[in-house]
Design an enzyme around this catalytic site. Structure first.
Site, PDB file in Angstrom:
ATOM      1  N   SER A   1     -10.415   2.077   6.282  1.00  0.00           N
ATOM      2  CA  SER A   1      -9.819   1.592   7.398  1.00  0.00           C
ATOM      3  C   SER A   1      -9.507   3.153   7.576  1.00  0.00           C
ATOM      4  O   SER A   1      -8.468   3.428   7.151  1.00  0.00           O
ATOM      5  CB  SER A   1      -8.858   0.777   7.273  1.00  0.00           C
ATOM      6  OG  SER A   1      -9.817  -0.761   6.851  1.00  0.00           O
TER       7      SER A   1
ATOM      8  N   ARG B   1       0.955  -0.853   0.039  1.00  0.00           N
ATOM      9  CA  ARG B   1       0.227   0.093  -0.018  1.00  0.00           C
ATOM     10  C   ARG B   1       0.807   1.236   0.235  1.00  0.00           C
ATOM     11  O   ARG B   1       0.224   2.497   0.858  1.00  0.00           O
ATOM     12  CB  ARG B   1      -0.610   0.221   1.414  1.00  0.00           C
ATOM     13  CG  ARG B   1      -2.171  -1.556   1.260  1.00  0.00           C
ATOM     14  CD  ARG B   1      -2.673  -0.998   0.302  1.00  0.00           C
ATOM     15  NE  ARG B   1      -3.768  -2.693   0.081  1.00  0.00           N
ATOM     16  CZ  ARG B   1      -2.922  -3.913   0.132  1.00  0.00           C
ATOM     17  NH1 ARG B   1      -2.176  -3.623  -1.158  1.00  0.00           N
ATOM     18  NH2 ARG B   1      -4.411  -4.714  -0.191  1.00  0.00           N
TER      19      ARG B   1
ATOM     20  N   GLU C   1      -3.260   4.528   8.988  1.00  0.00           N
ATOM     21  CA  GLU C   1      -3.451   4.215   7.441  1.00  0.00           C
ATOM     22  C   GLU C   1      -3.315   5.566   6.526  1.00  0.00           C
ATOM     23  O   GLU C   1      -3.113   5.506   5.534  1.00  0.00           O
ATOM     24  CB  GLU C   1      -4.108   3.078   6.981  1.00  0.00           C
ATOM     25  CG  GLU C   1      -4.209   2.498   5.711  1.00  0.00           C
ATOM     26  CD  GLU C   1      -5.108   2.512   4.940  1.00  0.00           C
ATOM     27  OE1 GLU C   1      -6.382   2.024   5.380  1.00  0.00           O
ATOM     28  OE2 GLU C   1      -5.820   3.621   4.668  1.00  0.00           O
TER      29      GLU C   1
END
Ligand SMILES: Cc1cc2nc3c(=O)[nH]c(=O)nc-3n(C[C@H](O)[C@H](O)[C@H](O)COP(=O)(O)OP(=O)(O)OC[C@H]3O[C@@H](n4cnc5c(N)ncnc54)[C@H](O)[C@@H]3O)c2cc1C
Length: 323
Positions: A229, A178, A299
Site C-alpha cells: 500500500s 504502524r 505510507e
C-alpha cells in the site's frame, strides 16, 4: 564525500573482505525492484557481522543504514552514499517449554509465522503472508487482519554503536499504529533480535486461518514488484477506494502504474524508476485532492536522493492496515 571519509570507507570494506561490495544496485534486493547503487553494501549473515558493520561504520564516521527486506522503502535512483547493511541474520529459536520464539532481526517473518502455525502456537498467524524481516516488522509495528507485532513482542535486543546491546521491553519502542520510535526517526539504534510470547492453540484452526489470510491476500493484492500500500488510509475512508473512485486504476508514470486489482498498490513493470514512482504518487495525490478534497499521505518510506544515514532520516509517514 571527502577523501578522508573515502579512506575510512575503504578501510571498513577491507575489514569485511568478500562480504563488502562496492556500488551494488539495490534494485536487485528491493521489493519494488527500484534503487540505485549502494556506495558500500555489506550483507550481514551473522549477528556479529551485523553489529560489527554498524560499529565500524560509526567509528569511521561514515553514514550507515540497516535495512531488512526493503519491502517498505522507496530507494532513490541515484543510490545511497555510505554503508548500507542488509540484514540477513536469519536464526530463529522456538522454545517448546514456554511457547516463546526468539528471532534474529533478519529472519523472514512470514517463514517464522508459518512455523508457529505448524506448531500450533497462536499469536503470529496474521503474519503468514507478510513480506520482510522481523526487524522491519518491529520498526514498522507491522500488522494485518487485526494482529500486529506489538501484541506478542515481549522483549528485544537493540544495539547502539555508542552504548552496545541492550535488552528492552516493548514500551521502549513507543509503538503506535504502524509506527515505533525507530521508524524513520533517525536514531542510531538497530533491532538485533526479538522475542515473542505465543499461546498454544488448536493447530488445525490456526492452519485454517493461515489459509484464509493467504487466500485473502492473493484475492485482493496484485503480484509484481511493489511496496504494498502506497498511502495510508485517511480517517474514515480507504486510500484504495478513493484512488479507484478518482478513475486512477491503471494510471501510469513511466514504468510504474496503479494496479487494477488494488488501487493503493503501485507496480513497477520492470522498467520503473523512483522518479516514476514519485511522479505517480504526486499524480494520484493531486487528482484525489482535486476530486475529493482529501490529501493522501504516503505510507511507504521514501528516501530522498543522497540521504542515507540514521542522522539524515528518510521521509516517512504512518502506514495503513493492509487487511
Ligand atoms: C506486497 C506487500 C504486502 C505488504 N503487506 C503488509 C501488511 O499486511 N502489513 C504491514 O504492516 N506491512 C505490509 N507491507 C509492508 C512491509 O512488508 C512491512 O512494513 C515490513 O514489516 C517491512 O519489513 P522489511 O524487512 O522489508 O523492512 P525494510 O523495508 O527493509 O525497512 C523498513 C524500515 O525499517 C528499518 N529497519 C529494518 N530492519 C531494521 C533493524 N533490524 N533495525 C533497525 N531498523 C530496521 C529500515 O531502516 C527502514 O526504516 C507489505 C509490503 C508489500 C510489498
Amino acid at each position: 564525500m571527502t577523501e578522508d571519509a573515502q579512506e575510512r570507507l575503504a578501510a571498513l570494506a577491507q575489514a569485511f573482505g568478500d562480504r563488502a561490495q562496492w556500488h551494488v544496485p539495490l534494485a536487485r534486493y528491493a521489493g519494488a525492484g527500484i534503487g540505485g547503487p549502494a556506495e558500500l553494501l555489506i550483507i550481514a549473515q551473522r549477528r556479529e557481522e551485523l553489529l560489527e558493520a554498524v560499529r565500524l561504520a560509526q567509528a569511521a564516521n561514515v553514514q550507515w543504514r540497516v535495512f531488512g527486506g526493503l519491502t517498505n522503502i522507496l530507494l532513490p535512483d541515484s543510490g545511497l552514499r555510505g554503508v548500507i547493511i542488509l540484514n540477513h541474520t536469519r536464526h530463529i529459536d522456538y522454545l517448546e517449554e514456554t511457547y516463546c520464539v526468539v528471532a534474529e532481526s533478519g529472519a523472514i517473518i512470514a517463514k517464522m509465522a508459518q512455523e508457529t502455525v505448524r506448531r500450533g502456537w497462536g499469536g503470529l498467524t496474521w503474519a503468514v503472508g507478510l513480506p520482510g524481516t522481523v526487524g522491519g516488522a518491529v520498526v514498522n509495528n507491522a500488522g494485518a487482519f487485526g494482529g500486529e507485532i506489538s501484541q506478542t513482542l515481549i522483549a528485544a535486543e537493540v544495539f547502539n554503536p555508542e552504548s552496545g546491546v541492550e535488552v528492552v521491553e516493548p514500551d521502549w519502542f513507543a509503538f503506535a499504529y504502524r509506527r515505533s520510535r525507530l521508524k524513520g526517526s533517525g536514531v542510531p539504534w538497530i533491532v538485533v533480535s526479538a522475542t515473542f510470547q505465543l499461546t498454544p492453540r488448536d493447530p488445525a484452526a490456526l492452519a485454517a486461518k493461515a489459509v484464509e489470510y493467504t487466500e485473502r491476500r492473493q484475492r485482493t493484492q496484485p503480484p509484481g514488484k511493489t511496496l504494498g500500500s502506497t498511502f495510508k488510509n485517511p480517517p474514515g475512508d480507504y486510500a484504495g477506494r478513493l484512488i479507484e473512485a478518482a478513475g486512477l486504476k491503471g494510471a501510469r508514470c513511466g514504468g510504474c502504474y496503479v494496479s487494477e486489482k488494488h488501487a493503493n498498490f503501485f507496480i513497477n513493470d520492470g522498467t520503473g524508476t523512483a522518479a516514476d514512482y514519485c511522479a505517480l504518487i504526486r499524480l494520484v495525490q493531486a487528482e484525489v485532492e482535486r476530486q475529493f478534497g482529501i490529501y493522501l499521505e504516503p505510507e511507504i518510506e521514501i528516501i530522498e536522493p543522497s540521504a542515507v544515514s540514521h542522522q539524515q532520516s528518510a521521509i516517512s509517514s504512518q502506514p495503513e492496515d493492509y487487511t
